[in-house]
Scaffold this active site. Structure first.
Site, PDB file in Angstrom:
ATOM      1  N   PHE A 130      34.072  50.129  44.929  1.00 58.39           N
ATOM      2  CA  PHE A 130      32.840  49.834  44.425  1.00 58.39           C
ATOM      3  C   PHE A 130      32.073  49.332  45.525  1.00 58.39           C
ATOM      4  O   PHE A 130      32.230  48.319  46.282  1.00 58.39           O
ATOM      5  CB  PHE A 130      32.799  48.902  43.391  1.00 58.39           C
ATOM      6  CG  PHE A 130      33.452  49.430  42.122  1.00 58.39           C
ATOM      7  CD1 PHE A 130      34.840  48.716  41.869  1.00 58.39           C
ATOM      8  CD2 PHE A 130      32.685  50.198  41.173  1.00 58.39           C
ATOM      9  CE1 PHE A 130      35.508  49.214  40.888  1.00 58.39           C
ATOM     10  CE2 PHE A 130      33.408  50.604  40.295  1.00 58.39           C
ATOM     11  CZ  PHE A 130      34.733  50.299  40.029  1.00 58.39           C
TER      12      PHE A 130
ATOM     13  N   PHE B 101      36.797  46.422  46.129  1.00 58.73           N
ATOM     14  CA  PHE B 101      35.227  45.929  46.030  1.00 58.73           C
ATOM     15  C   PHE B 101      34.465  45.641  47.339  1.00 58.73           C
ATOM     16  O   PHE B 101      35.159  44.894  47.970  1.00 58.73           O
ATOM     17  CB  PHE B 101      35.504  44.758  44.954  1.00 58.73           C
ATOM     18  CG  PHE B 101      35.887  45.118  43.642  1.00 58.73           C
ATOM     19  CD1 PHE B 101      37.216  44.567  43.696  1.00 58.73           C
ATOM     20  CD2 PHE B 101      35.208  45.157  42.547  1.00 58.73           C
ATOM     21  CE1 PHE B 101      37.913  45.039  42.406  1.00 58.73           C
ATOM     22  CE2 PHE B 101      35.831  45.212  41.443  1.00 58.73           C
ATOM     23  CZ  PHE B 101      37.122  45.030  41.269  1.00 58.73           C
ATOM     24  N   ASP B 102      33.212  45.855  47.433  1.00 60.62           N
ATOM     25  CA  ASP B 102      32.355  45.491  48.334  1.00 60.62           C
ATOM     26  C   ASP B 102      31.938  43.815  47.708  1.00 60.62           C
ATOM     27  O   ASP B 102      32.101  43.559  46.628  1.00 60.62           O
ATOM     28  CB  ASP B 102      31.110  46.156  48.447  1.00 60.62           C
ATOM     29  CG  ASP B 102      29.983  45.427  49.369  1.00 60.62           C
ATOM     30  OD1 ASP B 102      28.809  45.555  48.984  1.00 60.62           O
ATOM     31  OD2 ASP B 102      30.333  44.908  50.234  1.00 60.62           O
ATOM     32  N   GLY B 103      31.493  43.143  48.757  1.00 61.03           N
ATOM     33  CA  GLY B 103      31.248  41.858  48.345  1.00 61.03           C
ATOM     34  C   GLY B 103      29.936  41.341  47.825  1.00 61.03           C
ATOM     35  O   GLY B 103      29.804  41.394  46.523  1.00 61.03           O
TER      36      GLY B 103
END
Lengths: 250, 361
Positions: B320, B203-205
């Site tokens: 993502f 995941f991106d943050g």
């Protein structure tokens, strides 16, 4: 014009079309839950005639009532029908005892009512019947949406007899034929298959069964035990038929 | 944002739901096959995949776009006994199935499993080819919605969907606006070897797990202001982003392995891959996750370096990110990337504001 050899006769209980008792003002009955349904049936007829002005495979809509009050006010029934522009070809007034015979005599292929007991009785006498409820009122009127249930669990209290299964299949086959008159998109009639219990093979099998009856389903939903309520409220079918489409029975 | 499923429902709803469930349970048990029964949706983590993410339908799509829907459906029906090739979400689905097998071994009576639903607006006649293809690969997909052209959003809600993957960015945007975690999946430029024993999700943050509040600061006021801001608000948790609940659902399943002493052998691993740097802005992110009671297995702070090469090493089944720039970088190097169309990042490309044409009515 409706050739009686080819017309699909649909009888609707007058109590479903017009609110019993309540006056809509000017001696006209108020709209009942089956209103959008009737409008959708008419829309199908309109579009069928647009495609072919000599079309004979059309819906033939009959209003039937055992309601003695509505029978006494038969002229009000007829004038209400005219008032709303509903295309009803016949009005049948029957007693409760003769009801199913009346339907059979009139060659009714589908009977729709909001009365659960009525539907159960006519069904047992071999007339294909479907129950309308308050959700029917919120269905669209621009497209007739029919739901065929691939595994007969929607109404677990009714036992499908061979006669009712046959009636369901032959009605659906006529519906399938009507559907073929239109293209994939912008059809005034949409046929949906739903299997509620089984997995993908149940649904796949049911799709094939429908094909063998000449029915090309537009939409298909396989629930495999997921709750039906939320799905049905998005689907919004006008009515559902639950016998004779399983790929796995008999 | 996608909420965890409510455990308290009106009694009337419960009993009809129970009825539906019991009927299906009886049916599946009567089959006496080795096929695992699909889980009860209320307890499962529902993943909805579209037909084009599950299978490669690029050639068929071309027919649809160039020759119209009738020719497209006819083609699919003609070829319905030819299984389709795997699409970008296929490895992800296989990895979910593996997690389910492990969960069933440890918790044979639990309904807390992944439930994979095929959510397509294909016509039901195309469905036969889709079912045949699912059978060919023996995927555990028993639930589907083939909406014949209608929007799937209502059905996503009806299925209590935890994550929706599609190739259609309009549908994905609609889903996110309806509070459902969703992403547009892209096919990578080259194949890579993915784990078949562990589900790996990256995941991106900002604007994925977290809201885009900090990203707005970067875009509108620049990096220096951003660093100051993040340090100042280090102890204030960020607001949640569209995929936070999906991470939460993964964490819940991970803990089921931990409580059976399977931490080292856990078949789910999560990664945070963020352009933030550990020193200046990373602390806030970690503190936010902690305040939510969520764990992430590996947090990688790139301080602005490209994500592609690192993702190549991680080899996630899905990654993502909210910015197309990172999605492109990832897929160029073989990572299956999924775009989350959320937040201020949609209005920018590589740091520059995109000129929006006047919206058509």
């Amino acid at each position: 014009s409706k050739d009686s050899d080819h017309a699909v006769v649909v009888a609707v209980a007058s109590r479903a079309v017009f609110e019993p008792g309540a006056g809509g003002g000017d001696g006209v009955y108020a709209e009942g839950v089956a209103f959008p349904l009737l409008q959708a049936l008419q829309k199908v007829n309109e579009r069928l005639l647009e495609e072919n002005s000599a079309e004979s495979l059309l819906f033939d809509i009959v209003l039937i009532t055992t309601d003695s009050q509505q029978q006494q006010q038969s002229s009000q029934l007829i004038s209400s029908t005219k008032h709303y522009g509903l295309e009803v070809s016949r009005f049948c007034f029957s007693t409760e005892e003769d009801f199913s015979e009346s339907l059979l005599k009139n060659n009714v292929q589908l009977f729709l009512s909001t009365d659960r007991n009525e539907v159960s009785q006519t069904s047992q006498k071999g007339v294909l019947s479907a129950l309308l409820d308050e959700y029917t009122a919120s269905c669209p009127s621009e497209q007739l949406r029919v739901l065929l249930c691939g595994d007969a669990v929607i109404r677990p209290d009714t036992n499908p007899t061979p006669a009712s299964r046959q009636a369901a299949q032959s009605f659906s086959a006529r519906l399938g034929k009507m559907r073929q008159r239109f293209g994939m998109s912008d059809s005034p009639l949409s046929i949906t298959l739903m299997t509620s219990c089984g997995g993908r093979d149940s649904c796949g099998g049911a799709l094939q069964t429908l094909r063998s009856l000449g029915i090309s389903a537009d939409e298909a939903y396989c629930l495999a035990g997921a709750p039906q309520g939320p799905i049905l409220s998005v689907l919004r079918p006008h009515f559902l038929l639950s016998d004779g489409f399983s790929g796995l029975e008999d | 944002m996608s909420e965890m499923k409510p455990s308290d429902v009106a009694a009337a709803e419960d009993s009809s739901e129970e009825q539906d469930w019991n009927a299906a349970k009886t049916f599946f048990d009567s089959l006496k096959s080795n096929k695992p029964r699909p889980p009860k949706p209320r307890f499962a983590v529902s993943i909805a995949v579209s037909s084009r993410t599950l299978f490669n339908m690029v050639a068929e799509r071309k027919i649809y776009e160039e020759e119209g829907v009738e020719k497209y459906v006819a083609f699919q029906v003609e070829h319905e006994n030819e299984p389709l090739k795997p699409g970008p979400a296929f490895p992800f689905v296989k990895a979910l199935m593996n997690v389910n097998s492990r969960l069933r071994e440890l918790y044979p009576d639990s309904e807390e499993l992944f439930d994979i639903v095929l959510m397509t607006n294909n016509h039901a006649q195309v469905g036969v080819r889709l079912i045949n293809s699912i059978n060919h690969y023996d995927l555990t997909i028993e639930r589907f919605c083939m909406t014949g052209g209608k929007s799937p959003i209502g059905y996503l809600e009806a299925y209590m969907t935890n994550l929706y993957l599609s190739k259609d960015s309009d549908k994905v945007t609609e889903a996110i606006e309806a509070g459902i975690a969703a992403a547009t999946v892209f096919m990578p430029e080259k194949e890579s070897e993915l784990s078949d024993t562990q589900l790996r999700v990256a995941f991106d943050g900002d604007a994925v797990l977290f809201s885009d509040e900090s990203e707005i600061i970067v875009k509108q006021h620049g990096l220096d202001t951003f660093f100051e801001h993040e340090k100042h608000f280090e102890n204030q948790p960020l607001a949640q982003g569209p995929l936070k609940c999906f991470l939460e659902a993964l964490g819940k399943l991970q803990r089921k392995f931990y409580s059976k002493n399977e931490r080292l052998n856990c078949p789910i691993r999560t990664f945070l891959v963020t352009a933030r740097s550990a020193a200046s802005s990373g602390a806030r992110v970690l503190k936010t996750l902690r305040s939510w009671g969520l764990e992430i297995d590996e947090a990688l702070f790139l301080a602005g370096a490209p994500k592609g090469p690192l993702l190549q090493k991680i080899q996630p089944h899905i990654f993502f990110d909210d910015q197309m720039f990172h999605i492109e970088g990832a897929k160029d190097l073989g990572t299956i990337a999924a775009h989350v169309p959320y937040g201020i990042g949609q209005k920018y490309h590589k740091g520059k504001l995109i000129e929006q044409p006047a919206k058509k009515e």
